[in-house]
Design a protein around this motif. Structure first.
Motif, PDB file in Angstrom:
ATOM      1  N   GLU A 146       0.840  -1.200   0.000  1.00  0.00           N
ATOM      2  CA  GLU A 146       0.000   0.000   0.000  1.00  0.00           C
ATOM      3  C   GLU A 146       0.879   1.255   0.000  1.00  0.00           C
ATOM      4  OE1 GLU A 146      -3.742   1.968   2.484  1.00  0.00           O
ATOM      5  OE2 GLU A 146      -2.691   0.244   3.317  1.00  0.00           O
ATOM      6  N   ALA A 147       2.017   1.186   0.684  1.00  0.00           N
ATOM      7  CA  ALA A 147       2.917   2.339   0.748  1.00  0.00           C
ATOM      8  C   ALA A 147       3.435   2.711  -0.646  1.00  0.00           C
ATOM      9  CB  ALA A 147       4.088   2.046   1.684  1.00  0.00           C
ATOM     10  N   LYS A 148       3.766   1.715  -1.456  1.00  0.00           N
ATOM     11  CA  LYS A 148       4.257   1.972  -2.812  1.00  0.00           C
ATOM     12  C   LYS A 148       3.152   2.603  -3.668  1.00  0.00           C
ATOM     13  CE  LYS A 148       7.850   1.209  -4.825  1.00  0.00           C
ATOM     14  NZ  LYS A 148       8.949   2.180  -5.024  1.00  0.00           N
ATOM     15  N   ALA A 149       1.921   2.088  -3.542  1.00  0.00           N
ATOM     16  CA  ALA A 149       0.791   2.645  -4.282  1.00  0.00           C
ATOM     17  C   ALA A 149       0.530   4.089  -3.855  1.00  0.00           C
ATOM     18  CB  ALA A 149      -0.458   1.791  -4.081  1.00  0.00           C
ATOM     19  N   GLU A 150       0.643   4.351  -2.556  1.00  0.00           N
ATOM     20  CA  GLU A 150       0.437   5.714  -2.045  1.00  0.00           C
ATOM     21  C   GLU A 150       1.529   6.652  -2.554  1.00  0.00           C
ATOM     22  OE1 GLU A 150      -1.437   8.691  -0.776  1.00  0.00           O
ATOM     23  OE2 GLU A 150      -2.308   6.796  -0.115  1.00  0.00           O
ATOM     24  N   GLU A 151       2.747   6.154  -2.636  1.00  0.00           N
ATOM     25  CA  GLU A 151       3.859   6.952  -3.169  1.00  0.00           C
ATOM     26  C   GLU A 151       3.574   7.377  -4.618  1.00  0.00           C
ATOM     27  OE1 GLU A 151       8.245   5.999  -4.923  1.00  0.00           O
ATOM     28  OE2 GLU A 151       7.721   4.970  -3.058  1.00  0.00           O
ATOM     29  N   VAL A 152       3.092   6.444  -5.428  1.00  0.00           N
ATOM     30  CA  VAL A 152       2.794   6.760  -6.830  1.00  0.00           C
ATOM     31  C   VAL A 152       1.620   7.728  -6.914  1.00  0.00           C
ATOM     32  CG1 VAL A 152       2.080   5.807  -9.054  1.00  0.00           C
ATOM     33  CG2 VAL A 152       3.775   4.608  -7.673  1.00  0.00           C
ATOM     34  N   ARG A 153       0.589   7.521  -6.070  1.00  0.00           N
ATOM     35  CA  ARG A 153      -0.550   8.450  -6.076  1.00  0.00           C
ATOM     36  C   ARG A 153      -0.092   9.856  -5.704  1.00  0.00           C
ATOM     37  NH1 ARG A 153      -6.179   7.596  -2.776  1.00  0.00           N
ATOM     38  NH2 ARG A 153      -4.790   7.607  -0.969  1.00  0.00           N
ATOM     39  N   THR A 154       0.804   9.962  -4.736  1.00  0.00           N
ATOM     40  CA  THR A 154       1.334  11.266  -4.332  1.00  0.00           C
ATOM     41  C   THR A 154       2.093  11.922  -5.483  1.00  0.00           C
ATOM     42  OG1 THR A 154       1.499  10.500  -2.052  1.00  0.00           O
ATOM     43  CG2 THR A 154       2.791  12.441  -2.639  1.00  0.00           C
ATOM     44  N   ARG A 155       2.876  11.120  -6.209  1.00  0.00           N
ATOM     45  CA  ARG A 155       3.591  11.654  -7.383  1.00  0.00           C
ATOM     46  C   ARG A 155       2.606  12.183  -8.424  1.00  0.00           C
ATOM     47  NH1 ARG A 155       8.180   7.246  -9.106  1.00  0.00           N
ATOM     48  NH2 ARG A 155       9.155   6.969  -7.081  1.00  0.00           N
ATOM     49  N   LEU A 156       1.538  11.408  -8.667  1.00  0.00           N
ATOM     50  CA  LEU A 156       0.543  11.827  -9.660  1.00  0.00           C
ATOM     51  C   LEU A 156      -0.153  13.119  -9.237  1.00  0.00           C
ATOM     52  CD1 LEU A 156      -1.026   8.390 -10.630  1.00  0.00           C
ATOM     53  CD2 LEU A 156       0.473   9.826 -12.035  1.00  0.00           C
ATOM     54  N   LEU A 157      -0.438  13.260  -7.947  1.00  0.00           N
ATOM     55  CA  LEU A 157      -1.077  14.487  -7.465  1.00  0.00           C
ATOM     56  C   LEU A 157      -0.132  15.675  -7.595  1.00  0.00           C
ATOM     57  CD1 LEU A 157      -2.987  13.065  -4.374  1.00  0.00           C
ATOM     58  CD2 LEU A 157      -3.935  13.741  -6.594  1.00  0.00           C
ATOM     59  N   LYS A 158       1.163  15.427  -7.399  1.00  0.00           N
ATOM     60  CA  LYS A 158       2.162  16.483  -7.604  1.00  0.00           C
ATOM     61  C   LYS A 158       2.205  16.893  -9.077  1.00  0.00           C
ATOM     62  CE  LYS A 158       7.138  17.185  -7.332  1.00  0.00           C
ATOM     63  NZ  LYS A 158       7.674  16.672  -8.580  1.00  0.00           N
ATOM     64  N   LEU A 159       2.140  15.901  -9.968  1.00  0.00           N
ATOM     65  CA  LEU A 159       2.133  16.191 -11.408  1.00  0.00           C
ATOM     66  C   LEU A 159       0.868  16.946 -11.814  1.00  0.00           C
ATOM     67  CD1 LEU A 159       3.522  12.811 -12.786  1.00  0.00           C
ATOM     68  CD2 LEU A 159       4.712  15.008 -12.673  1.00  0.00           C
ATOM     69  N   GLN A 160      -0.219  16.699 -11.094  1.00  0.00           N
ATOM     70  CA  GLN A 160      -1.452  17.426 -11.375  1.00  0.00           C
ATOM     71  C   GLN A 160      -1.279  18.904 -11.051  1.00  0.00           C
ATOM     72  OE1 GLN A 160      -5.780  16.042 -11.054  1.00  0.00           O
ATOM     73  NE2 GLN A 160      -5.371  16.840  -9.019  1.00  0.00           N
ATOM     74  N   LYS A 161      -0.531  19.202  -9.992  1.00  0.00           N
ATOM     75  CA  LYS A 161      -0.262  20.603  -9.634  1.00  0.00           C
ATOM     76  C   LYS A 161       0.604  21.284 -10.681  1.00  0.00           C
ATOM     77  CE  LYS A 161      -0.744  20.000  -4.688  1.00  0.00           C
ATOM     78  NZ  LYS A 161      -0.086  19.920  -3.392  1.00  0.00           N
ATOM     79  N   GLU A 162       1.349  20.472 -11.427  1.00  0.00           N
ATOM     80  CA  GLU A 162       2.199  21.009 -12.498  1.00  0.00           C
ATOM     81  C   GLU A 162       1.472  20.994 -13.850  1.00  0.00           C
ATOM     82  OE1 GLU A 162       5.812  18.719 -12.437  1.00  0.00           O
ATOM     83  OE2 GLU A 162       6.145  19.138 -10.312  1.00  0.00           O
ATOM     84  N   TYR A 163       0.181  20.664 -13.836  1.00  0.00           N
ATOM     85  CA  TYR A 163      -0.676  20.642 -15.030  1.00  0.00           C
ATOM     86  C   TYR A 163      -0.216  19.633 -16.085  1.00  0.00           C
ATOM     87  CZ  TYR A 163      -2.423  24.806 -12.807  1.00  0.00           C
ATOM     88  OH  TYR A 163      -2.933  25.690 -11.884  1.00  0.00           O
ATOM     89  N   LEU A 164       0.399  18.541 -15.653  1.00  0.00           N
ATOM     90  CA  LEU A 164       0.813  17.490 -16.579  1.00  0.00           C
ATOM     91  C   LEU A 164      -0.227  16.374 -16.666  1.00  0.00           C
ATOM     92  CD1 LEU A 164       4.591  17.242 -15.640  1.00  0.00           C
ATOM     93  CD2 LEU A 164       3.564  18.322 -17.651  1.00  0.00           C
ATOM     94  N   ILE A 165      -1.142  16.337 -15.688  1.00  0.00           N
ATOM     95  CA  ILE A 165      -2.201  15.333 -15.657  1.00  0.00           C
ATOM     96  C   ILE A 165      -3.406  15.930 -14.949  1.00  0.00           C
ATOM     97  CG2 ILE A 165      -1.356  14.302 -13.505  1.00  0.00           C
ATOM     98  CD1 ILE A 165      -2.201  11.555 -14.622  1.00  0.00           C
ATOM     99  N   THR A 166      -4.591  15.518 -15.371  1.00  0.00           N
ATOM    100  CA  THR A 166      -5.822  15.909 -14.689  1.00  0.00           C
ATOM    101  C   THR A 166      -6.502  14.631 -14.226  1.00  0.00           C
ATOM    102  OG1 THR A 166      -6.045  17.800 -16.177  1.00  0.00           O
ATOM    103  CG2 THR A 166      -7.979  17.201 -14.887  1.00  0.00           C
ATOM    104  N   ILE A 167      -6.614  14.492 -12.906  1.00  0.00           N
ATOM    105  CA  ILE A 167      -7.156  13.281 -12.298  1.00  0.00           C
ATOM    106  C   ILE A 167      -8.560  13.547 -11.780  1.00  0.00           C
ATOM    107  CG2 ILE A 167      -6.865  11.622 -10.411  1.00  0.00           C
ATOM    108  CD1 ILE A 167      -3.836  12.224 -10.574  1.00  0.00           C
ATOM    109  N   SER A 168      -9.502  12.682 -12.168  1.00  0.00           N
ATOM    110  CA  SER A 168     -10.869  12.772 -11.638  1.00  0.00           C
ATOM    111  C   SER A 168     -10.993  12.024 -10.317  1.00  0.00           C
ATOM    112  CB  SER A 168     -11.868  12.170 -12.626  1.00  0.00           C
ATOM    113  OG  SER A 168     -11.874  12.882 -13.822  1.00  0.00           O
ATOM    114  N   ASP A 169     -10.283  10.913 -10.200  1.00  0.00           N
ATOM    115  CA  ASP A 169     -10.343  10.096  -8.993  1.00  0.00           C
ATOM    116  C   ASP A 169      -9.084   9.239  -8.924  1.00  0.00           C
ATOM    117  OD1 ASP A 169     -11.396   9.071  -6.647  1.00  0.00           O
ATOM    118  OD2 ASP A 169     -12.918   7.833  -7.601  1.00  0.00           O
ATOM    119  N   ALA A 170      -8.604   8.983  -7.721  1.00  0.00           N
ATOM    120  CA  ALA A 170      -7.447   8.111  -7.504  1.00  0.00           C
ATOM    121  C   ALA A 170      -7.686   7.338  -6.215  1.00  0.00           C
ATOM    122  CB  ALA A 170      -6.161   8.924  -7.418  1.00  0.00           C
TER     123      ALA A 170
END
Length: 167
Positions: free
Chosen positions: A12-36
């Motif tokens: 679960e920790a590894k999955a959470e790490e990747v989700r955190t990375r994706l949310l960071k990328l969303q702040k940089e406007y590289l991805i738009t996530i509806s749900d994670a």
């Protein structure tokens, strides 16, 4: 149209790490996530969903506000808050937006105990930059709604991370 991507990680920790990375990328406007959402298979076989947004708590807070407002109008704010919080929490618990919970639980049933699946509903993304940021985490693609070419690129990138020896 959104795309669904589900990737299995060993913890679960590894999955959470990747989700955190994706949310960071969303702040940089590289991805738009509806749900994670992270789904984890427990020792007893139950599937626990770690939602991005807790709809029950959000509903309770919103309901408390509206209950207080109605309570003030009718000269009983305490009862208004209690009724508003209860009805808001009930409404929040019954609502489901984003990825369907039963769908995630059904797919996660095939996981090994302790593994976690990261389900991401993506509106749009700059695929090459996002993939570059998450591929070192590895993982195995469980399911996607991507076209075959994009899915193959994703599978190959994640597999190449698994093949590299740990430093």
């Amino acid at each position: 149209m959104s795309d669904l991507v589900a990737i299995v990680y060993p913890t679960e920790a590894k999955a959470e790490e990747v989700r955190t990375r994706l949310l960071k990328l969303q702040k940089e406007y590289l991805i738009t996530i509806s749900d994670a959402v992270i789904a984890v298979k427990a020792e007893n076989g139950n599937i626990k969903l770690n939602q991005l947004v807790n709809t029950t708590a959000t509903g309770a807070i919103t309901g408390s506000f509206w209950g207080l407002l109605v309570g003030v109008l009718f000269l009983n704010p305490i009862i208004g808050v209690a009724v508003g919080a209860a009805s808001g929490a009930l409404g929040g618990a019954l609502s489901d937006f984003g990825i369907n919970d039963s769908f995630m639980k059904e797919l996660s049933a095939s996981l090994h105990t302790g593994n976690a699946a990261l389900f991401v509903l993506i509106k749009n993304m700059t695929a090459d930059k996002v993939l570059k940021e998450i591929k070192d985490a590895g993982g195995v693609v469980l399911k996607t709604s991507l076209d075959e070419t994009k899915e193959k690129i994703l599978r190959d990138a994640l597999a190449s991370a698994a093949e590299r020896p740990a430093a």
